[in-house]
Motif scaffolding. Structure first.
Motif, PDB file in Angstrom:
ATOM      1  N   UNK A  26       0.824  -1.206   0.000  1.00 35.67           N
ATOM      2  CA  UNK A  26       0.000   0.000   0.000  1.00 35.67           C
ATOM      3  C   UNK A  26       0.862   1.262   0.000  1.00 35.67           C
ATOM      4  N   UNK A  27       2.191   1.091  -0.032  1.00 39.33           N
ATOM      5  CA  UNK A  27       3.093   2.234  -0.090  1.00 39.33           C
ATOM      6  C   UNK A  27       3.634   2.695   1.244  1.00 39.33           C
ATOM      7  N   UNK A  28       3.227   2.086   2.347  1.00 44.95           N
ATOM      8  CA  UNK A  28       3.740   2.499   3.648  1.00 44.95           C
ATOM      9  C   UNK A  28       5.150   1.945   3.846  1.00 44.95           C
ATOM     10  N   UNK A  29       6.092   2.840   4.150  1.00 42.64           N
ATOM     11  CA  UNK A  29       7.477   2.435   4.373  1.00 42.64           C
ATOM     12  C   UNK A  29       7.598   1.904   5.800  1.00 42.64           C
ATOM     13  N   UNK A  30       8.027   0.647   5.933  1.00 41.32           N
ATOM     14  CA  UNK A  30       8.115   0.041   7.265  1.00 41.32           C
ATOM     15  C   UNK A  30       9.560  -0.125   7.734  1.00 41.32           C
ATOM     16  N   UNK A  31      10.515   0.157   6.839  1.00 45.07           N
ATOM     17  CA  UNK A  31      11.926   0.174   7.247  1.00 45.07           C
ATOM     18  C   UNK A  31      12.698   1.003   6.236  1.00 45.07           C
ATOM     19  N   UNK A  32      13.727   1.707   6.730  1.00 42.30           N
ATOM     20  CA  UNK A  32      14.620   2.440   5.840  1.00 42.30           C
ATOM     21  C   UNK A  32      15.924   2.671   6.575  1.00 42.30           C
ATOM     22  N   UNK A  33      17.055   2.503   5.876  1.00 41.32           N
ATOM     23  CA  UNK A  33      18.330   2.825   6.509  1.00 41.32           C
ATOM     24  C   UNK A  33      18.452   4.321   6.768  1.00 41.32           C
ATOM     25  N   UNK A  34      17.610   5.135   6.139  1.00 45.30           N
ATOM     26  CA  UNK A  34      17.417   6.531   6.530  1.00 45.30           C
ATOM     27  C   UNK A  34      16.154   6.563   7.387  1.00 45.30           C
ATOM     28  N   UNK A  35      16.279   6.560   8.716  1.00 43.98           N
ATOM     29  CA  UNK A  35      15.108   6.313   9.571  1.00 43.98           C
ATOM     30  C   UNK A  35      14.011   7.358   9.461  1.00 43.98           C
ATOM     31  N   UNK A  36      14.341   8.561   8.961  1.00 46.84           N
ATOM     32  CA  UNK A  36      13.306   9.586   8.806  1.00 46.84           C
ATOM     33  C   UNK A  36      12.199   9.185   7.840  1.00 46.84           C
ATOM     34  N   UNK A  79       4.616   6.196   0.226  1.00 51.71           N
ATOM     35  CA  UNK A  79       5.216   6.532  -1.056  1.00 51.71           C
ATOM     36  C   UNK A  79       4.277   7.296  -1.970  1.00 51.71           C
ATOM     37  N   UNK A  80       2.956   7.124  -1.769  1.00 47.08           N
ATOM     38  CA  UNK A  80       2.004   7.703  -2.708  1.00 47.08           C
ATOM     39  C   UNK A  80       1.307   8.961  -2.183  1.00 47.08           C
ATOM     40  N   UNK A  81       1.505   9.285  -0.903  1.00 45.40           N
ATOM     41  CA  UNK A  81       0.824  10.466  -0.366  1.00 45.40           C
ATOM     42  C   UNK A  81       1.764  11.502   0.239  1.00 45.40           C
ATOM     43  N   UNK A  82       2.977  11.108   0.621  1.00 47.49           N
ATOM     44  CA  UNK A  82       3.882  12.080   1.221  1.00 47.49           C
ATOM     45  C   UNK A  82       4.338  13.101   0.180  1.00 47.49           C
ATOM     46  N   UNK A  83       4.398  14.365   0.590  1.00 47.19           N
ATOM     47  CA  UNK A  83       4.698  15.454  -0.344  1.00 47.19           C
ATOM     48  C   UNK A  83       6.084  15.334  -0.968  1.00 47.19           C
ATOM     49  N   UNK A  84       7.037  14.726  -0.248  1.00 55.41           N
ATOM     50  CA  UNK A  84       8.399  14.639  -0.775  1.00 55.41           C
ATOM     51  C   UNK A  84       8.515  13.684  -1.953  1.00 55.41           C
ATOM     52  N   UNK A  85       7.478  12.866  -2.199  1.00 50.61           N
ATOM     53  CA  UNK A  85       7.565  11.840  -3.231  1.00 50.61           C
ATOM     54  C   UNK A  85       6.680  12.121  -4.444  1.00 50.61           C
ATOM     55  N   UNK A  86       6.223  13.342  -4.601  1.00 50.64           N
ATOM     56  CA  UNK A  86       5.156  13.576  -5.575  1.00 50.64           C
ATOM     57  C   UNK A  86       5.602  13.848  -7.002  1.00 50.64           C
ATOM     58  N   UNK A  87       6.880  13.714  -7.336  1.00 51.55           N
ATOM     59  CA  UNK A  87       7.280  13.908  -8.738  1.00 51.55           C
ATOM     60  C   UNK A  87       6.735  12.752  -9.571  1.00 51.55           C
TER      61      UNK A  87
END
Length: 551
Positions: free
Chosen positions: A192-202, A208-216
């Protein structure tokens, strides 16, 4: 009464197994993105299978003994000690009523009717092992619930047992040892696009589909492919791992998951990885640097009060401005943890980092916020050093409030102090503290603290001793310094000015966590860097222990 031999043996066994897993996960010099990906997927699936096995054993005992039997509760406790990242376990009847909650911190959920929750309905309907998607749990946090059906002696369905944890903790146990020291980053998303882990914890918790930083459009196209296809490869553009500039990233992905979980595991590498290296500068002596840092922060706080928030933040964010002086620079956050100024990591500005932890699990941003609300002070954590090619080093930061809404700070690196605490050592520390918490919840404060203070008992094992405090700072157990028992140490600072008890209280009030301090080591008689873990017994007191650097 001492810790049972069963618990002691379990701790030893898990520590040995953890050490073996960590060793196996170390990347070879020839590690490629594809091989790292396959190791990550296999490791994540292995962790999920291990939790499933523990839940299955708990379900077996509960089925034979009854859903509320003491033997079943002990089986659940032992299962949780197998997996130190687990937060809680609920036992739920086929009617959706919670009849058991472990640890006792979650006893308030007992008798709750959760039958209307979709995950409960699904568990009761399907009566098979399941791994949920991330959702707000009854215990008060967002996590994954891994459930196992409970059947009675005549195969009558009784309900289910559900072990809950934060998925980034489970995944990080596998991925961090694989990715550390390599040019690769790893992130994991639900379909569904929810990030559940990232080596960049922020990035954890974003969508992935709703956060403003990913909208390109290009990013959206890439992410749509990743969630739609079980495996593949592509390139996309995004911030580099230090959030300084946009780069092209090569990505390969595959799918991990059991029992209906479908997690896309993505390994990325910047095409120009390794080209950007910070200049190495001469370092001043730590003591002089600490004094300089504190004076710098006081100057910045005064400047902020005199020039207003907007102009001040612009000045702090200028990497060529007056608030960047060699290795020293000013950062600023609001008290909720949102970045206001971070001159060398501009991509983080506007990002809430309150849930971010360092590589040892220290929640340093929330710690800074708590310190600022108490008037200011120091905190230790591990952070990438831009002057040393973003190598992770111990950092001592000092923060001061500007007003009740935001604070400023700066930090110095202390590279000569080792901060690499092996995963198996950290996990053994967590298990030791959780076993002490369980003992305290079972035996009560008076008996437990007497056991913790007994130098001839199992809880006072040299540098691995158990300590206990009230949440107002009153000392309850400190076996090698009994003169402090009964004394309020809320204002205690270590030799670097770190607010020791305040930070431990903050970690306990958040449900448990890690804190770096410098403290007396009874094994050596010296003050040494110590990574502590604390866990609340209830709302009034907490227990903890620690491991010393180099131990």
């Amino acid at each position: 009464m001492r810790i049972t031999a069963v618990i002691a043996a379990l701790l030893i066994t898990v520590a040995v197994l953890g050490a073996g897993c960590a060793e196996e996960n170390q990347p070879s010099s020839g590690e490629t993105g594809e091989s790292l990906l396959q190791d990550a997927v296999a490791g994540i699936n292995g962790e999920l299978e291990a939790v499933k096995a523990s839940a299955g054993e708990s379900a077996r005992v509960l089925g034979a003994a009854g859903l509320t039997n003491a033997a079943g509760k002990e089986a659940v406790r032992q299962a949780m000690l197998n997996h130190p990242y687990t937060e809680s376990t609920l036992v739920v009847t086929k009617d959706g009523i919670v009849v058991m909650a472990v640890p006792d911190n979650y006893a308030g959920t007992v008798n709750s009717d959760i039958s209307s929750h979709p995950e409960t309905g699904r568990a009761v309907r399907e009566q098979v092992p399941l791994v949920s998607e991330v959702f707000p749990l009854e215990e008060g946090y967002a996590g994954v619930a891994q459930s196992y059906p409970v059947f009675g002696k005549d195969r009558e369905y009784l309900g289910f047992v559900s072990i809950a944890y934060r998925p980034d903790a489970l995944i990080g146990r596998v991925v961090a040892p694989l990715a550390n020291g390599t040019p690769y980053d790893v992130w994991v998303t639900q379909t569904d696009g929810r990030v559940i882990y990232d080596t960049t914890p922020e990035e954890i918790g974003k969508n992935l589909f709703s956060d403003l930083k990913y909208q390109s459009p290009a990013l959206q196209e890439a992410f749509s492919r990743i969630v739609a296809e079980p495996s593949g490869s592509l390139d996309y553009s995004f911030w580099d791992r230090n959030w300084e500039r946009n780069v092209t990233k090569e990505a390969v992905w595959d799918t991990a998951g059991i029992d209906s979980a479908e997690w896309r595991v993505v390994v990325t590498r910047s095409q120009d990885a390794g080209e950007q290296q910070g200049a190495i500068s001469e370092r001043p002596p730590a003591a002089d640097a600490a004094d300089e840092m504190k004076a710098f922060v006081a100057e910045a706080a005064l400047y902020a009060r005199e020039h207003g928030r907007n102009d001040t933040i612009a000045a702090f964010n200028d990497p060529d401005g007056e608030f960047v002086r060699g290795e020293l620079y000013i950062f600023a956050y609001d008290t909720n943890g949102t970045v206001l100024a971070l001159p060398f990591q501009q991509g983080f500005v506007g990002t809430n980092r309150s849930e971010v932890h360092d590589s040892s699990g220290v929640a340093y941003i929330s710690g800074m916020s708590r310190i600022a609300t108490e008037g200011g002070g120091s905190i230790n954590y591990v952070y990438p050093n831009p002057a040393q090619g973003y190598a992770e080093e111990l950092k001592l930061s000092y923060v001061l409030p500007v007003d009740e809404t935001w604070f400023v700070g700066s930090g110095i690196y202390i590279p000569e102090v080792g901060t690499e605490f092996d995963m198996s050592v950290r996990e053994a520390l967590v298990q030791r503290v959780k076993a002490a918490r369980d003992y305290a919840q079972e035996h009560g404060r008076e008996a437990a603290c007497a056991a913790f203070n007994d130098l001839s008992g199992d809880f006072a094992d040299g540098g691995e001793y158990i300590f206990a405090y009230k949440t107002d700072g009153t000392t309850l157990a400190l076996p090698y310094q009994p003169e402090y028992v009964g004394e309020n140490r809320f204002d205690l600072e270590d030799r670097y000015g770190v607010r020791v008890i305040l930070l431990e209280i903050a970690a306990a009030e958040s449900g448990g966590g890690f804190v770096y301090i410098t403290y007396y080591n009874p094994d050596t008689g010296l003050d040494e860097l110590k990574l502590c873990y604390v866990a609340p017994v209830d709302e009034e007191w907490f227990v903890g222990s620690g491991v010393y650097a180099g131990a």
